[in-house]
Design a protein around this motif. Structure first.
Motif, PDB file in Angstrom:
ATOM      1  N   UNK A  31      59.039  69.886  27.202  1.00 37.02           N
ATOM      2  CA  UNK A  31      59.480  70.251  28.552  1.00 37.02           C
ATOM      3  C   UNK A  31      60.426  69.219  29.162  1.00 37.02           C
ATOM      4  N   UNK A  32      61.193  68.569  28.327  1.00 40.12           N
ATOM      5  CA  UNK A  32      62.195  67.615  28.794  1.00 40.12           C
ATOM      6  C   UNK A  32      63.582  68.244  28.698  1.00 40.12           C
ATOM      7  N   UNK A  45      71.426  55.953  23.766  1.00 40.43           N
ATOM      8  CA  UNK A  45      70.151  56.141  24.462  1.00 40.43           C
ATOM      9  C   UNK A  45      70.236  57.448  25.237  1.00 40.43           C
ATOM     10  N   UNK A  46      69.236  58.299  25.053  1.00 40.75           N
ATOM     11  CA  UNK A  46      69.192  59.553  25.791  1.00 40.75           C
ATOM     12  C   UNK A  46      68.431  59.378  27.091  1.00 40.75           C
ATOM     13  N   UNK A  47      68.891  60.079  28.100  1.00 40.66           N
ATOM     14  CA  UNK A  47      68.206  60.101  29.399  1.00 40.66           C
ATOM     15  C   UNK A  47      67.552  61.469  29.512  1.00 40.66           C
ATOM     16  N   UNK A  48      66.226  61.483  29.499  1.00 41.85           N
ATOM     17  CA  UNK A  48      65.448  62.717  29.503  1.00 41.85           C
ATOM     18  C   UNK A  48      64.739  62.866  30.835  1.00 41.85           C
ATOM     19  N   UNK A  49      64.627  64.102  31.292  1.00 38.60           N
ATOM     20  CA  UNK A  49      64.004  64.375  32.573  1.00 38.60           C
ATOM     21  C   UNK A  49      63.017  65.519  32.446  1.00 38.60           C
ATOM     22  N   UNK A  50      61.835  65.340  33.027  1.00 35.64           N
ATOM     23  CA  UNK A  50      60.860  66.417  33.162  1.00 35.64           C
ATOM     24  C   UNK A  50      60.284  66.300  34.566  1.00 35.64           C
ATOM     25  N   UNK A  70      64.556  62.386  17.085  1.00 31.83           N
ATOM     26  CA  UNK A  70      64.982  62.312  15.691  1.00 31.83           C
ATOM     27  C   UNK A  70      66.450  61.932  15.551  1.00 31.83           C
ATOM     28  N   UNK A  71      67.255  62.362  16.515  1.00 35.29           N
ATOM     29  CA  UNK A  71      68.684  62.061  16.465  1.00 35.29           C
ATOM     30  C   UNK A  71      69.278  62.297  17.836  1.00 35.29           C
ATOM     31  N   UNK A  72      70.348  61.598  18.119  1.00 34.02           N
ATOM     32  CA  UNK A  72      71.109  61.846  19.345  1.00 34.02           C
ATOM     33  C   UNK A  72      72.549  62.051  18.923  1.00 34.02           C
ATOM     34  N   UNK A  73      73.059  63.242  19.178  1.00 32.46           N
ATOM     35  CA  UNK A  73      74.428  63.592  18.819  1.00 32.46           C
ATOM     36  C   UNK A  73      75.332  63.486  20.033  1.00 32.46           C
ATOM     37  N   UNK A  74      76.546  64.008  19.910  1.00 30.12           N
ATOM     38  CA  UNK A  74      77.497  63.897  21.020  1.00 30.12           C
ATOM     39  C   UNK A  74      77.071  64.664  22.272  1.00 30.12           C
ATOM     40  N   UNK A  75      76.382  65.796  22.100  1.00 29.00           N
ATOM     41  CA  UNK A  75      75.991  66.591  23.271  1.00 29.00           C
ATOM     42  C   UNK A  75      74.557  67.091  23.167  1.00 29.00           C
ATOM     43  N   UNK A  76      73.745  66.456  22.339  1.00 21.98           N
ATOM     44  CA  UNK A  76      72.386  66.950  22.138  1.00 21.98           C
ATOM     45  C   UNK A  76      71.456  65.818  21.702  1.00 21.98           C
ATOM     46  N   UNK A  77      70.170  66.081  21.801  1.00 18.48           N
ATOM     47  CA  UNK A  77      69.138  65.225  21.213  1.00 18.48           C
ATOM     48  C   UNK A  77      68.264  66.141  20.367  1.00 18.48           C
ATOM     49  N   UNK A  78      68.009  65.743  19.135  1.00 20.31           N
ATOM     50  CA  UNK A  78      67.145  66.498  18.247  1.00 20.31           C
ATOM     51  C   UNK A  78      65.745  65.907  18.343  1.00 20.31           C
TER      52      UNK A  78
END
Length: 98
Positions: A31-32, A45-50, A70-78
Motif C-alpha cells: 500500500x505504498x 533512493x526511493x521516496x515511498x508514501x502510505x 528489489x530495484x529502482x528504475x528511472x520511473x518505478x520501484x520494483x
C-alpha cells in the motif's frame, strides 16, 4: 384381478461430495506509492508514501519488515516480499499519483 406389484425402484447412490475448491491466496497488498527519487543513479533512493507516513529506501532495503525494494528504475520501484511464501511475487510501483 389384482394389480401387478409395483416395479422395484432403483436406489440412487449418495451424491458425491467434491472437496471445496482451493482458495487462491494472494500476497499482501503493497500500500505504498512511489512519490519521488533522489541520489545518484548508482545509489538511487526511493521516496515511498502510505497515508501520512513517508519512507526512504534504496535497492535491497526492507520496508515494514515485509516489503523489499528489489530495484529502482528511472520511473518505478520494483517491490517484493520478505515472506518466503511470496518470494516469486513482484509489484512495480510507478512514479507519480496512482
Amino acid at each position: 384381478q389384482a394389480a401387478p406389484p409395483p416395479a422395484p425402484v432403483a436406489e440412487l447412490p449418495p451424491p458425491v461430495q467434491l472437496p471445496p475448491a482451493p482458495v487462491e491466496r494472494k500476497p499482501p497488498e503493497i500500500n505504498y506509492r512511489l512519490v519521488g527519487m533522489m541520489g545518484p543513479v548508482s545509489r538511487k533512493v526511493g521516496v515511498f508514501l502510505t497515508g501520512d507516513k513517508m519512507v526512504l529506501a534504496k535497492k535491497g532495503e526492507v520496508i515494514e519488515g515485509r516489503f523489499k525494494v528489489l530495484d529502482i528504475g528511472p520511473e518505478y520501484a520494483l517491490m517484493g516480499y520478505t515472506d518466503p511464501e511470496w518470494k516469486d511475487s513482484r509489484k512495480r510501483l510507478y512514479f507519480g499519483p496512482q
